[in-house]
Design an enzyme around this catalytic site. Structure first.
Site, PDB file in Angstrom:
ATOM      1  N   LYS A 103       5.868  22.621 -15.253  1.00  0.00           N
ATOM      2  CA  LYS A 103       5.160  21.248 -14.631  1.00  0.00           C
ATOM      3  C   LYS A 103       4.706  21.378 -13.315  1.00  0.00           C
ATOM      4  O   LYS A 103       3.876  21.155 -12.779  1.00  0.00           O
ATOM      5  CB  LYS A 103       5.623  20.263 -15.138  1.00  0.00           C
ATOM      6  CG  LYS A 103       4.842  19.143 -14.845  1.00  0.00           C
ATOM      7  CD  LYS A 103       5.114  17.614 -15.749  1.00  0.00           C
ATOM      8  CE  LYS A 103       4.227  16.495 -15.154  1.00  0.00           C
ATOM      9  NZ  LYS A 103       4.378  15.385 -15.973  1.00  0.00           N
TER      10      LYS A 103
ATOM     11  N   HIS B 185      -2.297   9.389 -27.901  1.00  0.00           N
ATOM     12  CA  HIS B 185      -2.542   8.094 -27.323  1.00  0.00           C
ATOM     13  C   HIS B 185      -3.311   7.188 -28.550  1.00  0.00           C
ATOM     14  O   HIS B 185      -3.242   5.874 -28.455  1.00  0.00           O
ATOM     15  CB  HIS B 185      -3.217   8.430 -26.225  1.00  0.00           C
ATOM     16  CG  HIS B 185      -2.473   8.839 -25.062  1.00  0.00           C
ATOM     17  ND1 HIS B 185      -3.151   9.188 -23.939  1.00  0.00           N
ATOM     18  CD2 HIS B 185      -1.162   8.998 -25.002  1.00  0.00           C
ATOM     19  CE1 HIS B 185      -2.057   9.476 -23.077  1.00  0.00           C
ATOM     20  NE2 HIS B 185      -0.945   9.651 -23.717  1.00  0.00           N
TER      21      HIS B 185
ATOM     22  N   HIS C  13       6.260   7.235 -27.995  1.00  0.00           N
ATOM     23  CA  HIS C  13       5.363   8.195 -27.208  1.00  0.00           C
ATOM     24  C   HIS C  13       5.369   9.591 -27.773  1.00  0.00           C
ATOM     25  O   HIS C  13       4.496  10.249 -28.175  1.00  0.00           O
ATOM     26  CB  HIS C  13       5.472   8.225 -25.763  1.00  0.00           C
ATOM     27  CG  HIS C  13       4.201   9.048 -24.908  1.00  0.00           C
ATOM     28  ND1 HIS C  13       2.900   9.115 -25.120  1.00  0.00           N
ATOM     29  CD2 HIS C  13       4.617  10.302 -24.203  1.00  0.00           C
ATOM     30  CE1 HIS C  13       2.280  10.050 -24.421  1.00  0.00           C
ATOM     31  NE2 HIS C  13       3.404  10.897 -23.753  1.00  0.00           N
TER      32      HIS C  13
ATOM     33  N   ASN D  29      -1.658  17.672 -21.389  1.00  0.00           N
ATOM     34  CA  ASN D  29      -2.077  16.600 -22.374  1.00  0.00           C
ATOM     35  C   ASN D  29      -2.142  17.187 -23.728  1.00  0.00           C
ATOM     36  O   ASN D  29      -3.040  16.628 -24.523  1.00  0.00           O
ATOM     37  CB  ASN D  29      -3.164  15.705 -21.716  1.00  0.00           C
ATOM     38  CG  ASN D  29      -2.827  14.950 -20.653  1.00  0.00           C
ATOM     39  OD1 ASN D  29      -2.019  14.222 -20.736  1.00  0.00           O
ATOM     40  ND2 ASN D  29      -3.570  15.203 -19.713  1.00  0.00           N
TER      41      ASN D  29
ATOM     42  N   ARG E  51      -4.580  20.777 -14.581  1.00  0.00           N
ATOM     43  CA  ARG E  51      -3.428  19.727 -15.329  1.00  0.00           C
ATOM     44  C   ARG E  51      -3.680  19.067 -16.383  1.00  0.00           C
ATOM     45  O   ARG E  51      -2.839  18.921 -17.152  1.00  0.00           O
ATOM     46  CB  ARG E  51      -3.120  18.794 -14.079  1.00  0.00           C
ATOM     47  CG  ARG E  51      -1.834  17.752 -14.142  1.00  0.00           C
ATOM     48  CD  ARG E  51      -1.524  16.832 -13.174  1.00  0.00           C
ATOM     49  NE  ARG E  51      -0.465  16.103 -13.500  1.00  0.00           N
ATOM     50  CZ  ARG E  51       0.155  15.123 -12.648  1.00  0.00           C
ATOM     51  NH1 ARG E  51      -0.109  15.239 -11.483  1.00  0.00           N
ATOM     52  NH2 ARG E  51       1.388  14.767 -12.964  1.00  0.00           N
TER      53      ARG E  51
ATOM     54  N   HIS F  43      -2.208  14.936 -26.708  1.00  0.00           N
ATOM     55  CA  HIS F  43      -2.105  13.519 -26.275  1.00  0.00           C
ATOM     56  C   HIS F  43      -3.277  12.802 -26.709  1.00  0.00           C
ATOM     57  O   HIS F  43      -3.303  11.934 -26.811  1.00  0.00           O
ATOM     58  CB  HIS F  43      -1.971  13.541 -24.662  1.00  0.00           C
ATOM     59  CG  HIS F  43      -0.429  13.917 -24.399  1.00  0.00           C
ATOM     60  ND1 HIS F  43       0.033  15.088 -24.508  1.00  0.00           N
ATOM     61  CD2 HIS F  43       0.290  13.285 -23.540  1.00  0.00           C
ATOM     62  CE1 HIS F  43       1.197  15.019 -24.050  1.00  0.00           C
ATOM     63  NE2 HIS F  43       1.375  13.869 -23.513  1.00  0.00           N
TER      64      HIS F  43
ATOM     65  N   GLU G 240       7.684  16.705 -25.905  1.00  0.00           N
ATOM     66  CA  GLU G 240       7.226  17.246 -24.569  1.00  0.00           C
ATOM     67  C   GLU G 240       7.677  18.550 -24.181  1.00  0.00           C
ATOM     68  O   GLU G 240       7.203  19.184 -23.360  1.00  0.00           O
ATOM     69  CB  GLU G 240       7.550  16.026 -23.525  1.00  0.00           C
ATOM     70  CG  GLU G 240       6.750  14.666 -23.684  1.00  0.00           C
ATOM     71  CD  GLU G 240       5.202  14.763 -23.495  1.00  0.00           C
ATOM     72  OE1 GLU G 240       4.596  15.932 -23.184  1.00  0.00           O
ATOM     73  OE2 GLU G 240       4.578  13.686 -23.438  1.00  0.00           O
TER      74      GLU G 240
ATOM     75  N   LYS H  48       2.281  10.945 -11.754  1.00  0.00           N
ATOM     76  CA  LYS H  48       1.384  10.036 -12.406  1.00  0.00           C
ATOM     77  C   LYS H  48       2.277   8.969 -12.755  1.00  0.00           C
ATOM     78  O   LYS H  48       3.422   8.842 -13.303  1.00  0.00           O
ATOM     79  CB  LYS H  48       1.145  10.707 -13.840  1.00  0.00           C
ATOM     80  CG  LYS H  48      -0.088  11.653 -13.709  1.00  0.00           C
ATOM     81  CD  LYS H  48      -0.379  11.987 -15.333  1.00  0.00           C
ATOM     82  CE  LYS H  48      -1.716  12.650 -15.479  1.00  0.00           C
ATOM     83  NZ  LYS H  48      -2.027  12.916 -16.716  1.00  0.00           N
TER      84      LYS H  48
ATOM     85  N   GLU I 185      -5.310  16.154 -11.476  1.00  0.00           N
ATOM     86  CA  GLU I 185      -5.884  16.379 -12.723  1.00  0.00           C
ATOM     87  C   GLU I 185      -7.312  16.360 -12.821  1.00  0.00           C
ATOM     88  O   GLU I 185      -8.290  15.900 -13.525  1.00  0.00           O
ATOM     89  CB  GLU I 185      -5.524  15.424 -13.782  1.00  0.00           C
ATOM     90  CG  GLU I 185      -5.562  15.860 -15.330  1.00  0.00           C
ATOM     91  CD  GLU I 185      -4.816  14.948 -16.179  1.00  0.00           C
ATOM     92  OE1 GLU I 185      -5.637  14.536 -17.110  1.00  0.00           O
ATOM     93  OE2 GLU I 185      -3.885  14.620 -15.976  1.00  0.00           O
TER      94      GLU I 185
ATOM     95  N   ARG J  32       0.771  -1.168   0.039  1.00  0.00           N
ATOM     96  CA  ARG J  32      -0.069  -0.074  -0.150  1.00  0.00           C
ATOM     97  C   ARG J  32       0.762   1.306   0.045  1.00  0.00           C
ATOM     98  O   ARG J  32       0.483   2.414   0.298  1.00  0.00           O
ATOM     99  CB  ARG J  32      -1.142   0.000   1.180  1.00  0.00           C
ATOM    100  CG  ARG J  32      -1.775  -1.157   1.097  1.00  0.00           C
ATOM    101  CD  ARG J  32      -3.135  -1.008   2.177  1.00  0.00           C
ATOM    102  NE  ARG J  32      -3.923  -2.149   1.911  1.00  0.00           N
ATOM    103  CZ  ARG J  32      -3.901  -3.187   2.879  1.00  0.00           C
ATOM    104  NH1 ARG J  32      -2.759  -3.324   3.535  1.00  0.00           N
ATOM    105  NH2 ARG J  32      -5.010  -4.243   2.758  1.00  0.00           N
TER     106      ARG J  32
END
Length: 366
Positions: free
Chosen positions: A233, A258, A271, A251, A247, A254, A191, A149, A243, A127
């Site tokens: 960032k 994606h 990517h 993206n 935030r 993206h 990026e 993330k 997010e 955990r």
């Protein structure tokens, strides 16, 4: 705007008790100061891959042995196609086999795939155990190692299984970029480029003026690009860690990107290549929706092309693109939402009807 040298720069991620530093500069892997103040524990586990480990594993291990009685390592296969449950379980298998406890420190030594999987493993094992990011690619230094993330991919969607979980520190050694293949360097530049149109118009102009120096691996230019990207960032993540709103602007490109990655099969395009091309499509959509003037699209296309990135998307078909984009994490109630540019340095979330998306795809797919 002047370019600093590659000596140590520090950027702070301010998240109350989860705050941490990003150390940026040459020689950080071998600098004992970079490793001071790590979490107390009896053991650490380095997670790396077959490509990075021969270059940097022993240097990392030697630094950690000054702090931990036992330092183990697990080496995963290299590539986006291996960012999955099987690779994640290799990390868990090693942790359990070595009887690692809840203070064991995980160290992600590699690019974005390694960083994302190590962070996810750290969030889940017992955990939650502490972890440190040691990004060795430009993309991971400017983006994926920062902000907490973590995720793995699912065959139906990229980064759909994960957690928000912050590292204890990020150690970004610019010297690791010397061994980066040209294609990977270009992928990282995608990026870097995105931060300009979403948050800093002056930074976009700086990138345009220094893109050749960045591709030539000029250390001063890279140092500034990494630092400014991390500052932007940090500003965004400090306001919206999970997010819920702001935030999402990170993206930009993206949603299309994606879809390209998933549609082609993970690993066929890097990517950053998919994001770079995705920014061209998102820039066109920004123009077609009347948010940006017509000259914005050729400007973005030019800087992305100069970075060595693809600007023409694969022909997957409108329905396949829509199907893939509906699985995107920004989609709500089945509506696809895009990060679009509203003014240079300002982005926001917008919907778009199928006809508009189709027009964009028709203009940029081959």
């Amino acid at each position: 705007m002047s370019t600093p040298d590659s000596s140590l720069q520090t950027v702070r991620i301010s998240l109350a008790e989860r705050s941490y530093d990003i150390r940026i500069g040459s020689g950080q892997l071998s600098d004992p100061l970079a490793w001071q103040g790590l979490p107390k524990a009896s053991a650490a586990l380095i997670v790396s891959n077959e490509t990075v480990a021969p270059l940097y594993l022993e240097r990392c291990r030697q630094q950690l042995l000054g702090h931990y009685a036992r330092v183990d390592a697990v080496l995963l296969r290299d590539g986006e196609q291996y960012k999955d449950w099987d690779s994640l379980n290799q990390i868990f298998d090693t942790l359990l086999r070595t009887a690692s406890d809840r203070k064991t420190v995980l160290v992600a030594l590699g690019g974005g795939v390694i960083g994302d999987m190590t962070g996810f493993a750290a969030a889940v094992y017992m955990r939650g155990v502490p972890f440190v990011q040691v990004p060795t690619t430009l993309l991971s230094q400017v983006d994926s190692s920062v902000g907490g993330k973590t995720a793995i991919n699912h065959p139906l969607g990229k980064n759909m299984l994960g957690a928000f979980y912050q590292p204890e520190r990020v150690i970004a050694d610019l010297d690791t970029l010397d061994t980066l293949p040209e294609r990977e360097l270009s992928a990282g530049l995608a990026e870097v480029i995105k931060y300009g149109p979403i948050a800093d118009a002056e930074f976009l102009a700086w990138i345009e003026a220094h893109i050749d120096a960045l591709r030539a691996r000029d250390k001063g230019a890279l140092a500034y690009a990494v630092k400014r990207s991390c500052e932007i960032k940090a500003w965004v993540v400090g306001q919206d860690e999970r997010e819920q709103g702001l935030r999402a602007i990170l993206n930009f490109g993206h949603t299309f990107g994606h879809a390209i990655e998933t549609g082609l099969g993970y690993g066929n395009w890097l990517h950053g290549e998919a994001v770079g091309c995705g920014m061209v499509l998102a820039s066109d959509l920004s123009v077609r929706k009347g948010l940006m003037p017509a000259d914005f699209l050729p400007r973005m296309r030019r800087v992305i092309e100069r970075a060595g990135l693809p600007v023409t998307a694969p022909k997957l078909g409108l329905q396949r693109y829509l199907e893939l984009m509906r699985v995107d994490k920004k989609a709500e109630g089945g509506e696809i939402r895009f990060v679009l540019i509203e003014a240079l340095g300002k982005a926001g979330m917008h919907g778009a009807d199928g006809a508009l998306v189709d027009a964009v795809l028709q203009a940029h797919c081959a």
